[in-house]
Design a protein around this motif. Structure first.
Motif, PDB file in Angstrom:
ATOM      1  N   PRO A 225       3.108   3.130  27.647  1.00  0.00           N
ATOM      2  CA  PRO A 225       2.943   4.223  26.687  1.00  0.00           C
ATOM      3  C   PRO A 225       4.077   4.316  25.673  1.00  0.00           C
ATOM      4  O   PRO A 225       3.831   4.631  24.511  1.00  0.00           O
ATOM      5  N   VAL A 226       5.299   4.072  26.090  1.00  0.00           N
ATOM      6  CA  VAL A 226       6.428   4.300  25.183  1.00  0.00           C
ATOM      7  C   VAL A 226       6.565   3.144  24.208  1.00  0.00           C
ATOM      8  O   VAL A 226       6.693   3.345  23.009  1.00  0.00           O
ATOM      9  N   SER A 227       6.504   1.920  24.733  1.00  0.00           N
ATOM     10  CA  SER A 227       6.534   0.769  23.823  1.00  0.00           C
ATOM     11  C   SER A 227       6.165  -0.506  24.556  1.00  0.00           C
ATOM     12  O   SER A 227       6.573  -0.714  25.705  1.00  0.00           O
TER      13      SER A 227
ATOM     14  N   PRO B 148       3.360   9.261  22.063  1.00  0.00           N
ATOM     15  CA  PRO B 148       3.355   8.047  22.889  1.00  0.00           C
ATOM     16  C   PRO B 148       2.613   8.220  24.215  1.00  0.00           C
ATOM     17  O   PRO B 148       1.951   7.287  24.666  1.00  0.00           O
ATOM     18  N   VAL B 149       2.734   9.373  24.824  1.00  0.00           N
ATOM     19  CA  VAL B 149       2.160   9.514  26.166  1.00  0.00           C
ATOM     20  C   VAL B 149       0.659   9.751  26.084  1.00  0.00           C
ATOM     21  O   VAL B 149      -0.118   9.108  26.780  1.00  0.00           O
ATOM     22  N   SER B 150       0.254  10.660  25.191  1.00  0.00           N
ATOM     23  CA  SER B 150      -1.180  10.859  24.995  1.00  0.00           C
ATOM     24  C   SER B 150      -1.452  11.702  23.766  1.00  0.00           C
ATOM     25  O   SER B 150      -0.728  12.657  23.481  1.00  0.00           O
ATOM     26  N   THR B 151      -2.505  11.370  23.051  1.00  0.00           N
ATOM     27  CA  THR B 151      -2.971  12.216  21.953  1.00  0.00           C
ATOM     28  C   THR B 151      -3.582  13.499  22.507  1.00  0.00           C
ATOM     29  O   THR B 151      -3.826  14.430  21.747  1.00  0.00           O
TER      30      THR B 151
ATOM     31  N   ALA C 231       7.470  -3.049  23.678  1.00  0.00           N
ATOM     32  CA  ALA C 231       8.746  -3.775  23.608  1.00  0.00           C
ATOM     33  C   ALA C 231       9.638  -3.460  24.812  1.00  0.00           C
ATOM     34  O   ALA C 231      10.717  -4.038  24.942  1.00  0.00           O
ATOM     35  N   LEU C 232       9.200  -2.554  25.695  1.00  0.00           N
ATOM     36  CA  LEU C 232       9.985  -2.195  26.878  1.00  0.00           C
ATOM     37  C   LEU C 232       9.230  -2.589  28.149  1.00  0.00           C
ATOM     38  O   LEU C 232       8.016  -2.761  28.133  1.00  0.00           O
TER      39      LEU C 232
ATOM     40  N   ALA D 194      -3.784  11.545  31.596  1.00  0.00           N
ATOM     41  CA  ALA D 194      -4.448  12.051  30.384  1.00  0.00           C
ATOM     42  C   ALA D 194      -5.612  11.138  29.987  1.00  0.00           C
ATOM     43  O   ALA D 194      -6.661  11.611  29.538  1.00  0.00           O
TER      44      ALA D 194
ATOM     45  N   ASP E 172      -3.556  -1.634  12.888  1.00  0.00           N
ATOM     46  CA  ASP E 172      -2.769  -1.648  14.130  1.00  0.00           C
ATOM     47  C   ASP E 172      -1.390  -1.021  13.896  1.00  0.00           C
ATOM     48  O   ASP E 172      -0.871  -0.323  14.770  1.00  0.00           O
TER      49      ASP E 172
ATOM     50  N   ASP F 236       1.461   6.460  17.212  1.00  0.00           N
ATOM     51  CA  ASP F 236       1.783   6.615  18.618  1.00  0.00           C
ATOM     52  C   ASP F 236       3.265   6.894  18.857  1.00  0.00           C
ATOM     53  O   ASP F 236       3.630   7.305  19.958  1.00  0.00           O
TER      54      ASP F 236
ATOM     55  N   ALA G 158      10.143   5.919  21.781  1.00  0.00           N
ATOM     56  CA  ALA G 158       9.084   5.125  21.157  1.00  0.00           C
ATOM     57  C   ALA G 158       9.415   4.817  19.700  1.00  0.00           C
ATOM     58  O   ALA G 158       9.226   3.683  19.232  1.00  0.00           O
TER      59      ALA G 158
ATOM     60  N   GLU H 148       6.282   7.923  32.542  1.00  0.00           N
ATOM     61  CA  GLU H 148       5.436   8.222  31.384  1.00  0.00           C
ATOM     62  C   GLU H 148       4.060   7.583  31.556  1.00  0.00           C
ATOM     63  O   GLU H 148       3.047   8.117  31.102  1.00  0.00           O
TER      64      GLU H 148
ATOM     65  N   ALA I 219       0.498   9.264  31.195  1.00  0.00           N
ATOM     66  CA  ALA I 219      -0.460   8.700  30.240  1.00  0.00           C
ATOM     67  C   ALA I 219      -1.776   8.345  30.923  1.00  0.00           C
ATOM     68  O   ALA I 219      -2.867   8.611  30.386  1.00  0.00           O
TER      69      ALA I 219
ATOM     70  N   GLU J 169      10.102  11.141  24.913  1.00  0.00           N
ATOM     71  CA  GLU J 169       9.447   9.835  24.902  1.00  0.00           C
ATOM     72  C   GLU J 169       9.200   9.373  23.467  1.00  0.00           C
ATOM     73  O   GLU J 169       9.236   8.180  23.173  1.00  0.00           O
TER      74      GLU J 169
ATOM     75  N   ARG K 214      -9.342  11.548  27.914  1.00  0.00           N
ATOM     76  CA  ARG K 214      -9.791  10.602  26.884  1.00  0.00           C
ATOM     77  C   ARG K 214     -11.032   9.832  27.347  1.00  0.00           C
ATOM     78  O   ARG K 214     -12.010   9.732  26.612  1.00  0.00           O
TER      79      ARG K 214
ATOM     80  N   ALA L 288      12.068   2.069  19.534  1.00  0.00           N
ATOM     81  CA  ALA L 288      11.511   0.732  19.779  1.00  0.00           C
ATOM     82  C   ALA L 288      10.654   0.281  18.600  1.00  0.00           C
ATOM     83  O   ALA L 288      10.658  -0.898  18.222  1.00  0.00           O
TER      84      ALA L 288
END
Lengths: 243, 243
Positions: free
Chosen positions: A118-120, B118-121, A122-123, A138, B107, B114, B135, A131, A135, B131, A143, B138
């Motif tokens: 969720p955060v990236s 990041p965690v949820s819309t 890249a991590l 949710a 994208d 995001d 995000a 997180e 996520a 977070e 969703r 990153a």
């Protein structure tokens, strides 16, 4: 210039390449899964990613090469192949309707992926596990039910068993893959969804001769913890809150 | 059945509707921005989202209606309009190349969005602010430079000023919008990017007669804190670590 269809995608996972593999397999189109061939591998993909190839550049795999064409992006590739190999049902609006549906399917792929990153991207997963649990919760509770309701409505309106009615399209193959992936990643949450029409679609796709042969073959990679859909037990959240 | 072009999108934000508005404005195609018309508003959008309309169903706005066609998804709509209104440069592969590029632009829209969710819309920004800072960091330091490098390479290869060369396409309009959004949301991080070709593209788009007229009109909504690109000071992270 060869007329061979070449798919370039990560050799160890289904991911965003799998809707393309399913389309090619179901239609019986010969293709080379280039990064899985002996001379392929990760190095081949890194060539494209580094820009170290002639011609039009993709950002990321999946990539399709066909004659002088090179294109990327799953929904772009499936739309191209469906048109080029005459796989579309009749109807002036059909290409655009299918592309719309496909892009929404790919949005769900992305949301499912983002539950574990969720955060990236890249991590590392381990650095965003807390997180990820939030996520995933949710996603499963808020969703996913919206997407399920939407696809059920589309299938109700088409009359089923497929999104445009009687003819199986690449979107139906992608919805099959999405259901398989969600069932793998979120067994509890996906089982709780009310989706009779989508479930029937999945079985109709699974029993297609070429699809069944593909699924039974070594060409079908298993789900694993490199892909979009990952079976992390801590993310298999309860579909409703216990409190 | 009218041949009017109707765009249905949230009336208070640019968001994923803006690449479509820019295409329509730049090409001088008359259109109705239906949810911004007096009889439109949120209620109109909610009708579509609830499935309470006849015909083919979108999942979410933006939605385009044109004659008997109704379709959703930004990249699908721009591809359709470009083909239907003869806006494509010559070339057999052009529609697929542009669609690929557009999907990659979208994208980046999604990744930029995001960062603040990041965690949820499905959750509030305030409940995921920590977070969001991680995000955004990153995104600005690791992800954005990859996209910038990619678009610079595409422009280098085309010879510029636009992604396919001399002709401005809908992808160029979307890249203009992306740059404007990133400059609004991440002033420090975006200013630090090495992107001479993309910067030249942005100015080439901005000076187009119809684009300039649109940007100066009341039809152009301002960026705000409802959209994809949001100027939250705490997310305007330094482009390189201080330590």
């Amino acid at each position: 210039m060869s007329d061979e269809v070449r798919l370039i995608y990560w050799p160890v996972l289904q991911g965003r390449g799998e809707p393309i593999r399913l389309l090619l397999e179901d239609a019986g189109i010969p293709y080379v899964d280039a990064a899985r061939a002996p001379e392929g591998g990760f190095d081949l993909i890194l060539q494209y990613r580094s820009g170290d190839v002639e011609g039009f550049l993709p950002y990321a795999p999946p990539i399709l090469e066909h004659g002088t064409l090179r294109i990327a992006q799953t929904a772009n590739i499936t739309m191209y192949l469906a048109e080029r190999f005459d796989l579309l049902p009749e109807g002036e609006h059909v290409p655009w309707q299918l592309n719309q549906l496909m892009l929404t399917v790919m949005d769900v792929f992305a949301e499912a992926h983002d539950t574990h990153h969720p955060v990236s991207t890249a991590l590392y997963y381990e650095d965003q596990k807390a997180e990820a649990i939030t996520a995933a919760t949710a996603f499963v509770r808020q969703r996913l039910p919206l997407f399920v309701r939407y696809f059920e409505r589309v299938l109700e309106r088409s009359g089923g068993p497929f999104v445009l009615g009687a003819d199986c399209t690449y979107v139906d193959l992608a919805l099959f893959q999405l259901a398989e992936g969600l069932a793998f990643a979120f067994p509890k949450g996906f089982a709780a969804q009310d989706r009779p029409r989508w479930a029937a679609l999945v079985e109709a796709v699974r029993s297609r001769e070429n699809v069944a042969a593909y699924l039974a073959s070594e060409r079908r990679l298993p789900f694993n913890e490199h892909g979009i859909f990952r079976a992390y037990p801590e993310l298999d959240v309860e579909p409703v809150a216990n409190d």
